[in-house]
Write a protein that holds these residues in place. Sequence first.
Motif, PDB file in Angstrom:
ATOM      1  N   GLU A 204       0.999  -1.181   0.079  1.00  0.00           N
ATOM      2  CA  GLU A 204      -0.017   0.014  -0.001  1.00  0.00           C
ATOM      3  C   GLU A 204       0.821   1.154  -0.025  1.00  0.00           C
ATOM      4  O   GLU A 204       1.836   1.435   0.764  1.00  0.00           O
ATOM      5  CB  GLU A 204      -0.893   0.092   1.129  1.00  0.00           C
ATOM      6  N   ARG A 205       0.464   2.272  -0.837  1.00  0.00           N
ATOM      7  CA  ARG A 205       1.371   3.386  -0.922  1.00  0.00           C
ATOM      8  C   ARG A 205       0.154   4.583  -1.159  1.00  0.00           C
ATOM      9  O   ARG A 205      -0.022   5.011  -2.007  1.00  0.00           O
ATOM     10  CB  ARG A 205       2.371   3.458  -2.167  1.00  0.00           C
ATOM     11  N   PRO A 206      -0.523   5.091   0.075  1.00  0.00           N
ATOM     12  CA  PRO A 206      -1.494   5.777  -0.139  1.00  0.00           C
ATOM     13  C   PRO A 206      -1.182   7.361  -0.304  1.00  0.00           C
ATOM     14  O   PRO A 206      -2.078   8.013  -0.355  1.00  0.00           O
ATOM     15  CB  PRO A 206      -1.970   5.686   1.384  1.00  0.00           C
ATOM     16  N   PHE A 207       0.124   7.556  -0.149  1.00  0.00           N
ATOM     17  CA  PHE A 207       0.605   9.066  -0.263  1.00  0.00           C
ATOM     18  C   PHE A 207       1.102   9.301  -1.758  1.00  0.00           C
ATOM     19  O   PHE A 207       2.245   8.571  -1.993  1.00  0.00           O
ATOM     20  CB  PHE A 207       1.543   9.460   0.737  1.00  0.00           C
ATOM     21  N   ARG A 208       0.462   9.966  -2.583  1.00  0.00           N
ATOM     22  CA  ARG A 208       0.823  10.125  -3.863  1.00  0.00           C
ATOM     23  C   ARG A 208       1.113  11.388  -4.355  1.00  0.00           C
ATOM     24  O   ARG A 208       0.596  12.440  -3.937  1.00  0.00           O
ATOM     25  CB  ARG A 208      -0.529   9.759  -4.993  1.00  0.00           C
ATOM     26  N   CYS A 209       2.156  11.427  -5.122  1.00  0.00           N
ATOM     27  CA  CYS A 209       2.648  12.804  -5.556  1.00  0.00           C
ATOM     28  C   CYS A 209       1.795  13.426  -6.677  1.00  0.00           C
ATOM     29  O   CYS A 209       1.400  12.624  -7.772  1.00  0.00           O
ATOM     30  CB  CYS A 209       4.075  12.763  -6.170  1.00  0.00           C
ATOM     31  N   GLY A 215       4.189   6.988  -5.777  1.00  0.00           N
ATOM     32  CA  GLY A 215       3.471   6.534  -4.178  1.00  0.00           C
ATOM     33  C   GLY A 215       4.256   6.395  -3.400  1.00  0.00           C
ATOM     34  O   GLY A 215       5.681   5.608  -3.516  1.00  0.00           O
ATOM     35  N   PHE A 216       4.025   6.643  -1.918  1.00  0.00           N
ATOM     36  CA  PHE A 216       5.104   6.535  -0.773  1.00  0.00           C
ATOM     37  C   PHE A 216       4.045   6.023   0.254  1.00  0.00           C
ATOM     38  O   PHE A 216       2.910   6.176   0.648  1.00  0.00           O
ATOM     39  CB  PHE A 216       5.596   7.861  -0.465  1.00  0.00           C
ATOM     40  N   ARG A 217       4.958   5.304   1.038  1.00  0.00           N
ATOM     41  CA  ARG A 217       4.229   4.463   2.250  1.00  0.00           C
ATOM     42  C   ARG A 217       4.105   5.399   3.493  1.00  0.00           C
ATOM     43  O   ARG A 217       3.191   5.378   4.270  1.00  0.00           O
ATOM     44  CB  ARG A 217       5.159   3.282   2.859  1.00  0.00           C
ATOM     45  N   ARG A 218       4.758   6.468   3.351  1.00  0.00           N
ATOM     46  CA  ARG A 218       4.764   7.554   4.553  1.00  0.00           C
ATOM     47  C   ARG A 218       4.485   8.793   3.997  1.00  0.00           C
ATOM     48  O   ARG A 218       5.188   9.390   2.951  1.00  0.00           O
ATOM     49  CB  ARG A 218       6.153   7.483   5.401  1.00  0.00           C
TER      50      ARG A 218
END
Length: 258
Positions: A204-209, A215-218
């Motif tokens: 899961e990579r809920p933080f998207r540019c 996508g990022f995990r944090r």
Amino acid sequence: MEAKSTIGIAEKPYACSLCGRGYSRLSGLTNHERSHTREKPGKRGKESSDSLEPEIRRGVHAKESLFTCPVCEKEFIHFSTLLRHRRIHTDDRGFECPDCEKSYKSPSALREHQRIHAGYSPFGCPQCGKRFRGSSSLLQHQRVHNGERPFTCPTCGKGFANSSNLLKHQRVHSQERPFPCPGCGKRYKSSGDLMSHQRVHTDERPFRCSQCGAGFRRSSQLTVHQHTHTGVRPFTCPACGKGFTRSSNLWRHQRVHN
């Protein structure tokens, strides 16, 4: 029920960074903060003195007009503030969110969390524009810009911008890892680290540019990544003016001047 919760959140957006008490007006917060510097402890309630741990009693009487935390030696004008502060050294989370049942150590932390449900972030950083749900969170964030790290590890001397990061760091020395992953058994120093790790299992990579879709995990990883698009270096050395994309890089750089 939801509307009532939202109204309660918006009524007291100004929280004292020392004791967590909330106010509806900035002037009310300003007047209250004077109580931490002008008032003396005076009478000490009988309801608390008999039940105190011996080390707390020694801390209370160590100085004539200050109450001292026996764990981190931080000093407080009011004994009630010391008691609230003590929760950061324990797992006592007596304030539960009625919307998601997540628990917090203080009413101000709960109010700040409830702003997630309300979509309310009234406090903006004047340097980078990042917005926060609580004034204390904004205050902690501003330390990454000025390099201030008032919470020092008594073992190695490393400084931190907030007490929770210090507590997490101290587990490096104690080797304490109280948060195990139910998927693989790996243990972590904080619940936040565990949550980030679990995304390794789910990918899961809920933080998207918003610019390139990465996508990022944090959320912190996304923030640092976005600096590559903007060229912003929000962390500036107060000694020489050099800018950095990460607060940790600023902290390492400052050793040059020391």
